[in-house]
Each structure stands twice: as structure tokens, then as C-alpha cells.
Design a protein around this motif. Structure first.
Motif, PDB file in Angstrom:
ATOM      1  N   GLU A 296       0.819  -1.218   0.000  1.00  0.00           N
ATOM      2  CA  GLU A 296       0.000   0.000   0.000  1.00  0.00           C
ATOM      3  C   GLU A 296       0.852   1.267   0.000  1.00  0.00           C
ATOM      4  O   GLU A 296       1.982   1.275   0.473  1.00  0.00           O
ATOM      5  CB  GLU A 296      -0.909   0.032   1.243  1.00  0.00           C
ATOM      6  CG  GLU A 296      -2.017  -1.002   1.184  1.00  0.00           C
ATOM      7  CD  GLU A 296      -3.015  -0.918   2.331  1.00  0.00           C
ATOM      8  OE1 GLU A 296      -2.766  -0.177   3.302  1.00  0.00           O
ATOM      9  OE2 GLU A 296      -4.049  -1.604   2.250  1.00  0.00           O
ATOM     10  N   ARG A 297       0.246   2.325  -0.507  1.00  0.00           N
ATOM     11  CA  ARG A 297       0.752   3.699  -0.422  1.00  0.00           C
ATOM     12  C   ARG A 297       2.206   3.865  -0.873  1.00  0.00           C
ATOM     13  O   ARG A 297       3.025   4.493  -0.165  1.00  0.00           O
ATOM     14  CB  ARG A 297       0.553   4.241   1.003  1.00  0.00           C
ATOM     15  CG  ARG A 297      -0.923   4.298   1.367  1.00  0.00           C
ATOM     16  CD  ARG A 297      -1.215   4.983   2.660  1.00  0.00           C
ATOM     17  NE  ARG A 297      -2.655   5.071   2.831  1.00  0.00           N
ATOM     18  CZ  ARG A 297      -3.399   6.095   2.416  1.00  0.00           C
ATOM     19  NH1 ARG A 297      -2.836   7.125   1.847  1.00  0.00           N
ATOM     20  NH2 ARG A 297      -4.715   6.085   2.578  1.00  0.00           N
TER      21      ARG A 297
ATOM     22  N   TYR B  76      -3.071  -7.310   8.773  1.00  0.00           N
ATOM     23  CA  TYR B  76      -2.325  -6.050   8.883  1.00  0.00           C
ATOM     24  C   TYR B  76      -1.362  -6.084  10.081  1.00  0.00           C
ATOM     25  O   TYR B  76      -1.007  -5.050  10.627  1.00  0.00           O
ATOM     26  CB  TYR B  76      -3.296  -4.866   9.001  1.00  0.00           C
ATOM     27  CG  TYR B  76      -3.788  -4.379   7.640  1.00  0.00           C
ATOM     28  CD1 TYR B  76      -3.162  -3.326   6.988  1.00  0.00           C
ATOM     29  CD2 TYR B  76      -4.851  -4.999   7.002  1.00  0.00           C
ATOM     30  CE1 TYR B  76      -3.581  -2.883   5.744  1.00  0.00           C
ATOM     31  CE2 TYR B  76      -5.294  -4.577   5.763  1.00  0.00           C
ATOM     32  CZ  TYR B  76      -4.654  -3.510   5.142  1.00  0.00           C
ATOM     33  OH  TYR B  76      -5.077  -3.076   3.901  1.00  0.00           O
TER      34      TYR B  76
ATOM     35  N   ASP C  75       0.284   3.253   7.143  1.00  0.00           N
ATOM     36  CA  ASP C  75       0.092   4.341   6.164  1.00  0.00           C
ATOM     37  C   ASP C  75       1.303   5.266   6.156  1.00  0.00           C
ATOM     38  O   ASP C  75       1.788   5.659   7.231  1.00  0.00           O
ATOM     39  CB  ASP C  75      -1.138   5.169   6.535  1.00  0.00           C
ATOM     40  CG  ASP C  75      -2.422   4.550   6.014  1.00  0.00           C
ATOM     41  OD1 ASP C  75      -2.399   3.371   5.641  1.00  0.00           O
ATOM     42  OD2 ASP C  75      -3.440   5.264   5.983  1.00  0.00           O
TER      43      ASP C  75
ATOM     44  N   GLU D 139      -3.955   8.584  10.150  1.00  0.00           N
ATOM     45  CA  GLU D 139      -3.541   7.766   9.002  1.00  0.00           C
ATOM     46  C   GLU D 139      -3.336   8.684   7.813  1.00  0.00           C
ATOM     47  O   GLU D 139      -3.585   9.886   7.891  1.00  0.00           O
ATOM     48  CB  GLU D 139      -4.652   6.763   8.647  1.00  0.00           C
ATOM     49  CG  GLU D 139      -4.655   5.517   9.503  1.00  0.00           C
ATOM     50  CD  GLU D 139      -5.525   4.414   8.910  1.00  0.00           C
ATOM     51  OE1 GLU D 139      -6.590   4.736   8.360  1.00  0.00           O
ATOM     52  OE2 GLU D 139      -5.133   3.242   8.996  1.00  0.00           O
TER      53      GLU D 139
ATOM     54  N   GLY E  45     -10.803   2.653   8.667  1.00  0.00           N
ATOM     55  CA  GLY E  45     -10.723   1.650   7.602  1.00  0.00           C
ATOM     56  C   GLY E  45     -10.787   2.329   6.245  1.00  0.00           C
ATOM     57  O   GLY E  45     -10.103   3.311   5.998  1.00  0.00           O
ATOM     58  N   TRP E  46     -11.655   1.795   5.371  1.00  0.00           N
ATOM     59  CA  TRP E  46     -11.787   2.371   4.025  1.00  0.00           C
ATOM     60  C   TRP E  46     -12.819   3.493   4.008  1.00  0.00           C
ATOM     61  O   TRP E  46     -13.009   4.147   2.975  1.00  0.00           O
ATOM     62  CB  TRP E  46     -12.216   1.295   3.012  1.00  0.00           C
ATOM     63  CG  TRP E  46     -11.264   0.143   2.908  1.00  0.00           C
ATOM     64  CD1 TRP E  46     -11.459  -1.124   3.339  1.00  0.00           C
ATOM     65  CD2 TRP E  46      -9.946   0.165   2.308  1.00  0.00           C
ATOM     66  NE1 TRP E  46     -10.359  -1.897   3.068  1.00  0.00           N
ATOM     67  CE2 TRP E  46      -9.417  -1.132   2.433  1.00  0.00           C
ATOM     68  CE3 TRP E  46      -9.169   1.156   1.698  1.00  0.00           C
ATOM     69  CZ2 TRP E  46      -8.152  -1.478   1.954  1.00  0.00           C
ATOM     70  CZ3 TRP E  46      -7.910   0.814   1.224  1.00  0.00           C
ATOM     71  CH2 TRP E  46      -7.418  -0.478   1.355  1.00  0.00           C
TER      72      TRP E  46
ATOM     73  N   GLN F 124      -9.701  10.126   0.957  1.00  0.00           N
ATOM     74  CA  GLN F 124      -8.627  10.068   1.962  1.00  0.00           C
ATOM     75  C   GLN F 124      -7.320  10.428   1.240  1.00  0.00           C
ATOM     76  O   GLN F 124      -7.031   9.864   0.180  1.00  0.00           O
ATOM     77  CB  GLN F 124      -8.544   8.651   2.532  1.00  0.00           C
ATOM     78  CG  GLN F 124      -7.624   8.526   3.715  1.00  0.00           C
ATOM     79  CD  GLN F 124      -7.502   7.096   4.204  1.00  0.00           C
ATOM     80  OE1 GLN F 124      -7.597   6.177   3.402  1.00  0.00           O
ATOM     81  NE2 GLN F 124      -7.245   6.911   5.479  1.00  0.00           N
TER      82      GLN F 124
ATOM     83  N   TRP G 134     -12.091   5.502  -1.850  1.00  0.00           N
ATOM     84  CA  TRP G 134     -11.939   4.041  -1.838  1.00  0.00           C
ATOM     85  C   TRP G 134     -13.246   3.329  -2.178  1.00  0.00           C
ATOM     86  O   TRP G 134     -14.317   3.729  -1.719  1.00  0.00           O
ATOM     87  CB  TRP G 134     -11.466   3.560  -0.469  1.00  0.00           C
ATOM     88  CG  TRP G 134     -10.111   4.049  -0.089  1.00  0.00           C
ATOM     89  CD1 TRP G 134      -9.804   4.886   0.951  1.00  0.00           C
ATOM     90  CD2 TRP G 134      -8.863   3.740  -0.727  1.00  0.00           C
ATOM     91  NE1 TRP G 134      -8.451   5.111   0.992  1.00  0.00           N
ATOM     92  CE2 TRP G 134      -7.846   4.429  -0.015  1.00  0.00           C
ATOM     93  CE3 TRP G 134      -8.492   2.959  -1.825  1.00  0.00           C
ATOM     94  CZ2 TRP G 134      -6.499   4.358  -0.375  1.00  0.00           C
ATOM     95  CZ3 TRP G 134      -7.150   2.893  -2.181  1.00  0.00           C
ATOM     96  CH2 TRP G 134      -6.181   3.578  -1.462  1.00  0.00           C
TER      97      TRP G 134
HETATM   98  C1  DGJ Z   1      -6.992   2.962   5.729  1.00  0.00           C
HETATM   99  C2  DGJ Z   1      -5.673   3.178   5.071  1.00  0.00           C
HETATM  100  O1  DGJ Z   1      -5.503   4.539   4.866  1.00  0.00           O
HETATM  101  C3  DGJ Z   1      -5.606   2.412   3.775  1.00  0.00           C
HETATM  102  O2  DGJ Z   1      -4.382   2.668   3.142  1.00  0.00           O
HETATM  103  C4  DGJ Z   1      -5.794   0.962   4.098  1.00  0.00           C
HETATM  104  O3  DGJ Z   1      -4.719   0.514   4.870  1.00  0.00           O
HETATM  105  C5  DGJ Z   1      -7.093   0.754   4.827  1.00  0.00           C
HETATM  106  N1  DGJ Z   1      -7.144   1.566   6.017  1.00  0.00           N
HETATM  107  C6  DGJ Z   1      -7.306  -0.686   5.213  1.00  0.00           C
HETATM  108  O4  DGJ Z   1      -8.466  -0.822   5.977  1.00  0.00           O
END
Ligand code: DGJ
Length: 378
Positions: free
Chosen positions: A111-112, A137, A218, A267, A287-288, A324, A352
Motif C-alpha cells: 500500500e501507499r 495487517y 500508512d 492515518e 478503515g476504508w 482520503q 476508496w
Molecule cells: C486505511 C488506510 O488509509 C488504507 O491505506 C488501508 O490501509 C485501509 N485503512 C485498510 O483498511
């Protein structure tokens, strides 16, 4: 009979008119609409960043599979463009590995990703958040890859936790000796009691992870005017941000780091600098699902960081307009600035779609200043 026909004609005319104006109602790609690349498919890079190099823009990000499994990472993808509007897919610059046991074995979560150029080594260096296959995670690691060219392929170097055994600036062993034992006290296992919060601020989770290294989820990479680079990441079970300086070649941490907004649950960190002031825009942890953005500023990258109100304004501001953040890209040319209302920076964010992450949309908002502070208006 005649009357009916004329009614139908009127309807048809109305329909034609409606169709003619329809496209202007469709959401522009940068504002959350479908963003079709030259292959006719929606741009499948998320949580990433853009590098501008010699008239070409390189947009790196999470490439997600189309099969509906929300967490399936294909690796890191790249699109290129000459105008920030029309993009061509360049495929995967760091695919997940087929090799069993590799840190980035298929099934892992990448991710990211952020790619930066190191002028000393003339290498392109990619940092990303890595979760190991089959561990959800829990691994909370950074990953690093490198390439001689911006278009890759990138070679995976290693993954790990941050600064094992290292103490952040302003923190010392005597201040925290009791904290390991605190983890064992049953009352402190109840999250969000005032006592628990105090111990989080004092570094309870930081101390827990001292030996093995700090969690890194993140993240972004910020390169300062002097070429020094910083890894900014959600750590300590997503409760506390940390900012860790990188070595001159950007291939490791150099040991200097700070904890920021302890217990604040931030995050999606994004950072930019203007007129000597560092600005950081983050999200909460839901989360998302979108939530309200947070903003911080500092005169020194290592703080102190001061929290300011949510930078978003207008309808949807309480949920960052459904998005986000992922990166704040500096606009340096007149043409770039014209595209974004004359702003000097653009806030890149993801809307997302957890059912189909590959379909997640892109929201790019100019960062304007009002009364001396950054403001985001969709
Ligand atoms: C929020 C994060 O910003 C995303 O990159 C991802 O990790 C999600 N959480 C997963 O739930």
C-alpha cells in the motif's frame, strides 16, 4: 393522434437536449469520476504519488486486482502523462513475487507506495507499506525497492520495522522504564480510559516495539529543499505518527525520528512545505470509510507540530468529500497551476471502493491559502 405524435416529438427533443448536456454533468476524472487511461480502463493506481521528470509525469500507486477480493495487491503500477490529464499505463513496476517465502509473495498487501529520486546515487527509490502474506495487517512493515530509471522495473530490496532499538528525539529510557510493566496491568488493557491514553502518550506501545522496531503502516515520503528525506508513517497500532529521517541515499533510516500527535489516531499522512512552514494533512482511522481530515503545522520537520482545524470547506468537508489523502504534489509550472485554480500544490486523494479497490476513484483538490492556512474546497 396528431396530438400524441407531437407530444412524442417534444419528448424526443427533450431527450436529445438532455443527452447533449449530459457530459457536462458527469464528474470530471480528477473530481471522483471514472478516469480512463489510453487503454480505455480506469486508472488503477491508488495511494500513490507523482514524480515530474523532464516534461513527463510518473504516477505510481497500488495496482489492485479486478477480481473483487478487496485486499489483492498486484504490486505497484505506473502511468505516465505529458499533461496530468491523459495517462498511459506502463504496467507493474514492482509486481508481487511468485517466489514462495519472498516478503512480497503474492497474497501480501502493498500500500501507499511513494517513489523519490536520489540525486547522489541517481537512483529512483520506492518506499511502501507492506503486510506479509497471510498476516492481515499485523506485520506493519515498510518495504523498499530501487530502480535506475523512473519507469522501472524496480528491484525489491528489503522490508522491516523502523529503527529497532532506537529512541526518538526527546525521549529517554529513564522516562519510560515503567512502561513495559504497564502493558501487563489489566486496567490498561481497556482502550481509551484516561490512564491508558496517558500511557500511550508516554510511549507504552513505542516501548513495546522498541526491540523489534516501530510499526509502519500508512506512509508518505517527504523530500525537503535541502535534499533530506523523511518517512512519515502511522505507528504504534495506528495511534501515533512518527517521522523518521532517511540516510543520504534514501535506502535506510538514519536513526533520527520523532513521535507526533501521540494517541491521535492519524492515518494517510501527506506533507508539503511553503515559505519555510511544514504542513501535514492526515485522516482519522476508519478503515476504508472516509472521515474528517486533520491538519498540523510546524517550523521544523521534527516538531513541535501544532494541530489546526480540518482544512476542508463546504459540502462534504466533514468526510474529506468522501476521500482520503495520499500525497501533496507541488505545482511548479504556469500550466500546472492553471489546471488547479492557480494553486501551488494539489492534494491527491482516493475515494476508496472497498468492494473493488481497483475501481477506487481519484480526487485532486487545489491547496489554496485563506487567512494564512491551507484550505481544501472541492
Ligand atoms: C486505511 C488506510 O488509509 C488504507 O491505506 C488501508 O490501509 C485501509 N485503512 C485498510 O483498511
Amino acid at each position: 393522434m396528431f396530438k400524441t405524435i407531437s407530444m412524442n416529438k417534444t419528448h424526443a427533443l427533450f431527450l436529445l437536449l438532455l443527452l447533449a448536456v449530459m457530459p457536462s454533468f458527469a464528474q470530471p476524472p480528477m473530481q471522483g469520476g471514472e478516469w480512463k487511461a489510453s487503454d480505455g480502463k480506469h486508472v488503477n493506481v491508488h495511494g500513490g504519488n507523482i514524480l515530474a521528470l523532464g516534461g513527463t509525469y510518473y504516477w505510481y500507486g497500488e495496482a489492485r486486482s479486478h477480481d473483487g477480493k478487496p485486499y489483492s495487491s498486484l504490486g505497484v503500477g505506473l502511468y505516465t502523462s505529458k499533461d496530468l490529464l491523459h495517462w498511459t499505463s506502463r504496467g507493474l513496476v514492482l509486481p508481487v513475487s511468485r517466489e514462495a517465502g519472498s516478503d512480497i509473495e503474492g497474497g501480501c498487501i502493498m500500500e501507499r507506495p511513494k517513489v523519490v529520486y536520489n540525486a547522489r546515487t541517481r537512483k529512483y527509490v520506492m518506499w511502501f507499506h507492506l503486510e506479509l502474506k497471510g498476516q492481515g495487517y499485523d506485520a506493519a512493515r515498510y518495504g523498499i525497492a530501487t530502480s535506475d530509471t523512473p519507469a522501472g522495473p524496480f528491484r525489491f530490496v528489503r522490508s522491516g520495522r523502523v529503527n529497532p532499538g532506537g529512541w526518538p528525539i526527546g525521549f529517554s529510557l529513564p522516562d519510560t522504564t515503567d512502561l513495559r510493566h504497564q502493558l501487563l496491568f489489566p486496567e490498561l488493557k481497556a482502550w481509551w480510559t484516561p490512564e491508558w491514553r496517558t500511557q500511550i502518550e508516554r510511549g507504552m506501545f513505542f516501548v513495546r516495539d522498541l526491540e523489534g522496531g516501530q510499526m509502519a503502516r500508512d506512509m508518505t515520503i517527504f523530500v525537503d529543499d535541502d535534499g533530506k528525506a523523511y518517512h512519515v508513517y502511522s505507528s504504534e497500532d495506528n495511534l501515533t505518527l512518527q517521522i523518521a529521517q532517511l540516510a543520504d541515499d534514501y535506502m535506510s533510516h538514519n536513526g533520527s525520528f520523532v513521535r507526533v500527535a501521540a494517541g491521535g489516531q492519524n492515518e494517510a499522512p501527506t506533507v508539503f512545505k511553503k515559505d519555510g512552514v511544514y504542513w501535514m494533512i492526515t485522516s482519522g482511522c476508519t478503515g476504508w470509510a472516509p472521515n474528517a481530515a486533520r491538519m498540523f503545522c510546524a517550523k521544523n520537520i521534527f516538531g513541535p507540530w501544532k494541530q489546526l482545524p480540518n482544512p476542508c470547506r463546504g459540502e462534504g468537508a466533514d468526510k474529506t468529500f468522501g476521500a482520503q489523502g495520499t500525497y501533496i504534489f507541488e505545482l511548479t509550472t504556469g500550466r500546472e497551476r492553471k489546471l488547479f485554480k492557480g494553486a501551488g500544490h494539489v492534494f491527491m486523494a482516493d475515494i476508496w471502493n472497498p468492494e473493488h479497490l481497483s475501481e477506487s476513484r481519484h480526487l485532486w483538490i487545489p491547496v489554496t491559502f485563506e487567512d494564512g492556512v491551507p484550505v481544501l474546497r472541492k
